[in-house]
Design a protein around this motif. Sequence first.
Motif, PDB file in Angstrom:
ATOM      1  N   VAL A  28     -13.043  14.790   8.781  1.00 45.97           N
ATOM      2  CA  VAL A  28     -14.076  15.155   9.743  1.00 45.97           C
ATOM      3  C   VAL A  28     -15.444  15.054   9.068  1.00 45.97           C
ATOM      4  N   VAL A  29     -16.339  14.289   9.692  1.00 45.97           N
ATOM      5  CA  VAL A  29     -17.711  14.129   9.218  1.00 45.97           C
ATOM      6  C   VAL A  29     -18.629  14.697  10.289  1.00 45.97           C
ATOM      7  N   THR A  30     -19.476  15.650   9.902  1.00 45.84           N
ATOM      8  CA  THR A  30     -20.421  16.264  10.833  1.00 45.84           C
ATOM      9  C   THR A  30     -21.826  16.069  10.310  1.00 45.84           C
ATOM     10  N   LEU A  31     -22.644  15.407  11.122  1.00 47.02           N
ATOM     11  CA  LEU A  31     -24.050  15.215  10.798  1.00 47.02           C
ATOM     12  C   LEU A  31     -24.845  16.357  11.404  1.00 47.02           C
ATOM     13  N   VAL A  32     -25.733  16.951  10.624  1.00 52.20           N
ATOM     14  CA  VAL A  32     -26.567  18.060  11.094  1.00 52.20           C
ATOM     15  C   VAL A  32     -28.023  17.636  10.927  1.00 52.20           C
ATOM     16  N   ALA A  33     -28.761  17.688  12.043  1.00 51.51           N
ATOM     17  CA  ALA A  33     -30.160  17.249  12.016  1.00 51.51           C
ATOM     18  C   ALA A  33     -30.941  17.955  13.114  1.00 51.51           C
ATOM     19  N   ASN A  34     -32.263  17.903  12.998  1.00 52.30           N
ATOM     20  CA  ASN A  34     -33.080  18.507  14.045  1.00 52.30           C
ATOM     21  C   ASN A  34     -33.520  17.475  15.084  1.00 52.30           C
ATOM     22  N   GLN A  35     -32.830  16.363  15.093  1.00 47.36           N
ATOM     23  CA  GLN A  35     -33.046  15.335  16.108  1.00 47.36           C
ATOM     24  C   GLN A  35     -31.691  14.822  16.588  1.00 47.36           C
ATOM     25  N   TRP A  36     -31.686  14.178  17.739  1.00 46.61           N
ATOM     26  CA  TRP A  36     -30.451  13.619  18.277  1.00 46.61           C
ATOM     27  C   TRP A  36     -30.037  12.434  17.418  1.00 46.61           C
ATOM     28  N   LEU A  37     -28.742  12.339  17.117  1.00 44.42           N
ATOM     29  CA  LEU A  37     -28.222  11.248  16.304  1.00 44.42           C
ATOM     30  C   LEU A  37     -27.117  10.517  17.039  1.00 44.42           C
ATOM     31  N   ARG A  38     -27.126   9.222  16.930  1.00 43.92           N
ATOM     32  CA  ARG A  38     -26.049   8.392  17.492  1.00 43.92           C
ATOM     33  C   ARG A  38     -24.915   8.318  16.468  1.00 43.92           C
ATOM     34  N   THR A  39     -23.696   8.531  16.937  1.00 46.41           N
ATOM     35  CA  THR A  39     -22.533   8.442  16.057  1.00 46.41           C
ATOM     36  C   THR A  39     -21.487   7.552  16.711  1.00 46.41           C
ATOM     37  N   PRO A  40     -20.614   6.981  15.913  1.00 47.11           N
ATOM     38  CA  PRO A  40     -19.530   6.179  16.482  1.00 47.11           C
ATOM     39  C   PRO A  40     -18.635   7.043  17.368  1.00 47.11           C
ATOM     40  N   PRO A  41     -17.977   6.444  18.336  1.00 46.68           N
ATOM     41  CA  PRO A  41     -17.127   7.205  19.263  1.00 46.68           C
ATOM     42  C   PRO A  41     -15.756   7.544  18.678  1.00 46.68           C
ATOM     43  N   LEU A  42     -15.744   8.295  17.611  1.00 46.77           N
ATOM     44  CA  LEU A  42     -14.499   8.749  16.993  1.00 46.77           C
ATOM     45  C   LEU A  42     -14.454  10.268  17.072  1.00 46.77           C
ATOM     46  N   ALA A  43     -13.273  10.820  17.325  1.00 47.35           N
ATOM     47  CA  ALA A  43     -13.129  12.271  17.492  1.00 47.35           C
ATOM     48  C   ALA A  43     -13.465  13.045  16.226  1.00 47.35           C
ATOM     49  N   ASN A  44     -13.334  12.414  15.053  1.00 41.94           N
ATOM     50  CA  ASN A  44     -13.586  13.120  13.794  1.00 41.94           C
ATOM     51  C   ASN A  44     -15.006  12.914  13.265  1.00 41.94           C
ATOM     52  N   ILE A  45     -15.874  12.317  14.056  1.00 45.02           N
ATOM     53  CA  ILE A  45     -17.285  12.180  13.685  1.00 45.02           C
ATOM     54  C   ILE A  45     -18.108  12.921  14.719  1.00 45.02           C
ATOM     55  N   ARG A  46     -18.871  13.896  14.247  1.00 51.37           N
ATOM     56  CA  ARG A  46     -19.634  14.768  15.140  1.00 51.37           C
ATOM     57  C   ARG A  46     -21.083  14.841  14.695  1.00 51.37           C
ATOM     58  N   ALA A  47     -21.929  15.278  15.621  1.00 50.34           N
ATOM     59  CA  ALA A  47     -23.338  15.517  15.294  1.00 50.34           C
ATOM     60  C   ALA A  47     -23.743  16.853  15.899  1.00 50.34           C
ATOM     61  N   ILE A  48     -24.481  17.621  15.130  1.00 54.20           N
ATOM     62  CA  ILE A  48     -25.018  18.897  15.602  1.00 54.20           C
ATOM     63  C   ILE A  48     -26.535  18.784  15.522  1.00 54.20           C
ATOM     64  N   GLN A  49     -27.191  19.019  16.655  1.00 45.72           N
ATOM     65  CA  GLN A  49     -28.648  19.026  16.667  1.00 45.72           C
ATOM     66  C   GLN A  49     -29.111  20.467  16.629  1.00 45.72           C
ATOM     67  N   VAL A  50     -29.949  20.779  15.643  1.00 47.29           N
ATOM     68  CA  VAL A  50     -30.488  22.126  15.482  1.00 47.29           C
ATOM     69  C   VAL A  50     -31.950  22.130  15.921  1.00 47.29           C
ATOM     70  N   MET A  51     -32.505  23.312  16.072  1.00 47.98           N
ATOM     71  CA  MET A  51     -33.909  23.448  16.442  1.00 47.98           C
ATOM     72  C   MET A  51     -34.789  22.896  15.313  1.00 47.98           C
ATOM     73  N   PRO A  52     -35.962  22.378  15.667  1.00 44.02           N
ATOM     74  CA  PRO A  52     -36.886  21.925  14.616  1.00 44.02           C
ATOM     75  C   PRO A  52     -37.322  23.099  13.743  1.00 44.02           C
ATOM     76  N   GLY A  53     -37.616  22.815  12.508  1.00 47.93           N
ATOM     77  CA  GLY A  53     -38.093  23.850  11.593  1.00 47.93           C
ATOM     78  C   GLY A  53     -37.651  23.568  10.181  1.00 47.93           C
ATOM     79  N   PHE A  54     -38.384  24.158   9.269  1.00 47.10           N
ATOM     80  CA  PHE A  54     -38.120  23.970   7.848  1.00 47.10           C
ATOM     81  C   PHE A  54     -36.773  24.561   7.472  1.00 47.10           C
ATOM     82  N   ASP A  55     -35.880  23.753   6.932  1.00 52.24           N
ATOM     83  CA  ASP A  55     -34.559  24.156   6.425  1.00 52.24           C
ATOM     84  C   ASP A  55     -33.602  24.690   7.488  1.00 52.24           C
TER      85      ASP A  55
END
Length: 149
Positions: A28-55
Amino acid sequence: MNIWVDADACPVVIKEILFRAAERTGVVVTLVANQWLRTPPLANIRAIQVMPGFDVADAEIVKRLAAGDLVITSDIPLAAEVLEKHGLALSPRGELFSAENIKARLGMRDFLDTLRASGVNTGGPPTLNQQDRQLFANQLDRLLNQFCD
């Protein structure tokens, strides 16, 4: 083992290596960013968008991290927190952070911050090159073979 990616600053080529590894191994690979990210359509690849801000993304990774998970980051303070939680931290250049090298890396980071604050131009890191990408891919494969078998 889950892989968490500090994705705001992670180079695209490194994300692509991670996507191929996820497809190949099922990790499982999870990308965490404060912007929307495009990921491949695989169930084990995810993206979490967080609120903008330092750290904010860093804090989310630390909150969700479990012992033995791998975090991909070039952020030295985040790598130190990952190690404190018994995780693994790997830079996009293939440097595996450890208890043996993190204090020196934090010290150098703080020294460079002090220089920059006093007006000294310390420059940025060199461009990610083919050797860096290969070192990252090799370290990732070694870790996946060691912890996912």
